[in-house]
Design a protein around this motif. Structure first.
Motif, PDB file in Angstrom:
ATOM      1  N   MET A 135     122.076  59.339 -13.245  1.00 47.82           N
ATOM      2  CA  MET A 135     121.899  58.168 -12.394  1.00 47.82           C
ATOM      3  C   MET A 135     120.534  58.230 -11.729  1.00 47.82           C
ATOM      4  N   PRO A 136     119.971  57.089 -11.465  1.00 47.62           N
ATOM      5  CA  PRO A 136     118.699  57.065 -10.747  1.00 47.62           C
ATOM      6  C   PRO A 136     118.866  57.616  -9.328  1.00 47.62           C
ATOM      7  N   ASN A 137     117.760  58.073  -8.775  1.00 51.97           N
ATOM      8  CA  ASN A 137     117.731  58.534  -7.389  1.00 51.97           C
ATOM      9  C   ASN A 137     117.187  57.430  -6.495  1.00 51.97           C
ATOM     10  N   THR A 138     117.596  57.425  -5.243  1.00 51.66           N
ATOM     11  CA  THR A 138     117.042  56.486  -4.274  1.00 51.66           C
ATOM     12  C   THR A 138     115.529  56.649  -4.249  1.00 51.66           C
ATOM     13  N   GLY A 139     114.808  55.539  -4.367  1.00 46.97           N
ATOM     14  CA  GLY A 139     113.351  55.561  -4.360  1.00 46.97           C
ATOM     15  C   GLY A 139     112.717  55.528  -5.736  1.00 46.97           C
ATOM     16  N   ASP A 140     113.476  55.831  -6.789  1.00 48.90           N
ATOM     17  CA  ASP A 140     112.935  55.705  -8.144  1.00 48.90           C
ATOM     18  C   ASP A 140     112.564  54.245  -8.388  1.00 48.90           C
ATOM     19  N   PHE A 141     111.462  54.022  -9.078  1.00 51.08           N
ATOM     20  CA  PHE A 141     111.083  52.660  -9.437  1.00 51.08           C
ATOM     21  C   PHE A 141     110.200  52.669 -10.668  1.00 51.08           C
ATOM     22  N   TYR A 142     110.105  51.517 -11.294  1.00 58.75           N
ATOM     23  CA  TYR A 142     109.146  51.321 -12.374  1.00 58.75           C
ATOM     24  C   TYR A 142     108.659  49.888 -12.311  1.00 58.75           C
ATOM     25  N   ILE A 143     107.534  49.656 -12.963  1.00 59.56           N
ATOM     26  CA  ILE A 143     106.944  48.325 -13.035  1.00 59.56           C
ATOM     27  C   ILE A 143     107.093  47.830 -14.467  1.00 59.56           C
ATOM     28  N   ALA A 144     107.652  46.642 -14.616  1.00 53.76           N
ATOM     29  CA  ALA A 144     107.828  46.038 -15.937  1.00 53.76           C
ATOM     30  C   ALA A 144     106.901  44.834 -16.065  1.00 53.76           C
ATOM     31  N   SER A 145     106.175  44.784 -17.160  1.00 58.13           N
ATOM     32  CA  SER A 145     105.348  43.615 -17.480  1.00 58.13           C
ATOM     33  C   SER A 145     106.170  42.693 -18.370  1.00 58.13           C
ATOM     34  N   LEU A 146     106.204  41.422 -18.004  1.00 64.33           N
ATOM     35  CA  LEU A 146     107.029  40.470 -18.737  1.00 64.33           C
ATOM     36  C   LEU A 146     106.293  39.877 -19.935  1.00 64.33           C
ATOM     37  N   LYS A 147     107.020  39.756 -21.022  1.00 64.31           N
ATOM     38  CA  LYS A 147     106.518  39.137 -22.242  1.00 64.31           C
ATOM     39  C   LYS A 147     107.328  37.869 -22.510  1.00 64.31           C
ATOM     40  N   LYS A 148     106.920  37.132 -23.516  1.00 66.89           N
ATOM     41  CA  LYS A 148     107.577  35.868 -23.851  1.00 66.89           C
ATOM     42  C   LYS A 148     109.081  36.052 -24.083  1.00 66.89           C
ATOM     43  N   THR A 149     109.455  37.119 -24.774  1.00 63.83           N
ATOM     44  CA  THR A 149     110.868  37.349 -25.072  1.00 63.83           C
ATOM     45  C   THR A 149     111.694  37.605 -23.813  1.00 63.83           C
ATOM     46  N   HIS A 150     111.104  38.242 -22.794  1.00 66.56           N
ATOM     47  CA  HIS A 150     111.832  38.520 -21.547  1.00 66.56           C
ATOM     48  C   HIS A 150     112.077  37.241 -20.758  1.00 66.56           C
ATOM     49  N   LEU A 151     111.088  36.368 -20.768  1.00 64.88           N
ATOM     50  CA  LEU A 151     111.166  35.111 -20.009  1.00 64.88           C
ATOM     51  C   LEU A 151     112.014  34.049 -20.711  1.00 64.88           C
ATOM     52  N   GLY A 152     112.113  34.142 -22.018  1.00 67.03           N
ATOM     53  CA  GLY A 152     112.828  33.112 -22.768  1.00 67.03           C
ATOM     54  C   GLY A 152     113.800  33.684 -23.770  1.00 67.03           C
ATOM     55  N   TRP A 153     114.601  34.642 -23.324  1.00 64.70           N
ATOM     56  CA  TRP A 153     115.517  35.342 -24.206  1.00 64.70           C
ATOM     57  C   TRP A 153     116.410  34.382 -24.990  1.00 64.70           C
ATOM     58  N   GLY A 154     116.868  33.344 -24.340  1.00 61.49           N
ATOM     59  CA  GLY A 154     117.791  32.421 -24.996  1.00 61.49           C
ATOM     60  C   GLY A 154     117.146  31.471 -25.985  1.00 61.49           C
ATOM     61  N   THR A 155     115.804  31.357 -25.936  1.00 61.56           N
ATOM     62  CA  THR A 155     115.112  30.429 -26.834  1.00 61.56           C
ATOM     63  C   THR A 155     114.122  31.127 -27.767  1.00 61.56           C
ATOM     64  N   HIS A 156     113.581  32.243 -27.370  1.00 58.02           N
ATOM     65  CA  HIS A 156     112.613  32.989 -28.186  1.00 58.02           C
ATOM     66  C   HIS A 156     113.337  34.168 -28.828  1.00 58.02           C
TER      67      HIS A 156
END
Length: 130
Positions: A1-22
């Motif tokens: 399991m993640p620990n409190t304070g763990d984080f990451y940064i995700a860069s969004l691509k076309k597929t992430h923004l339009g999963w249902g259409t792309h």
């Protein structure tokens, strides 16, 4: 399991923004406003973010957005990089694939925008548009 304070940064691509259409397949109809956030494999491994193949911990997290638009909803960690792998490759609304997409639209997120995925506890996530 993640620990409190763990984080990451995700860069969004076309597929992430339009999963249902792309989509690469035509296995279901096109659906507007579906979205998800990727989990880079190094974070899935180091934070131990798993999918349904790991029965020792839940793959569902309570989450909110830092702008207050979404409060106390659920995200599900799912997918894998190879058959049978227990580490997840994305997070999306649990039972509602439009949950993140609605937030993306409200915040006018575009390709290249970044999201901070922060574990405020081992079972809770805060999403922040950077």
């Amino acid at each position: 399991m993640p620990n409190t304070g763990d984080f990451y940064i995700a860069s969004l691509k076309k597929t992430h923004l339009g999963w249902g259409t792309h989509r690469k397949t035509k296995s279901r109809p096109s659906i507007q406003n579906e979205g998800y956030i990727p989990i880079p494999s190094k974070y899935a491994l180091s934070f131990h973010i798993t999918n349904l193949h790991n029965t020792n911990q839940s793959n569902v997290y309570k989450f909110s957005t830092n702008d207050g638009f979404i409060k106390d909803k659920e995200l599900k960690a799912s997918g894998n990089r190879k058959k049978g792998d227990k580490y997840a490759k994305n997070i999306h609304g649990n039972g509602d694939l439009k949950l993140l997409g609605t937030w993306f639209v409200r915040n006018k997120l575009q390709i290249g925008d970044q999201i901070k995925v922060e574990f405020v506890s081992p079972t809770e996530i805060l999403l922040t548009k950077i």
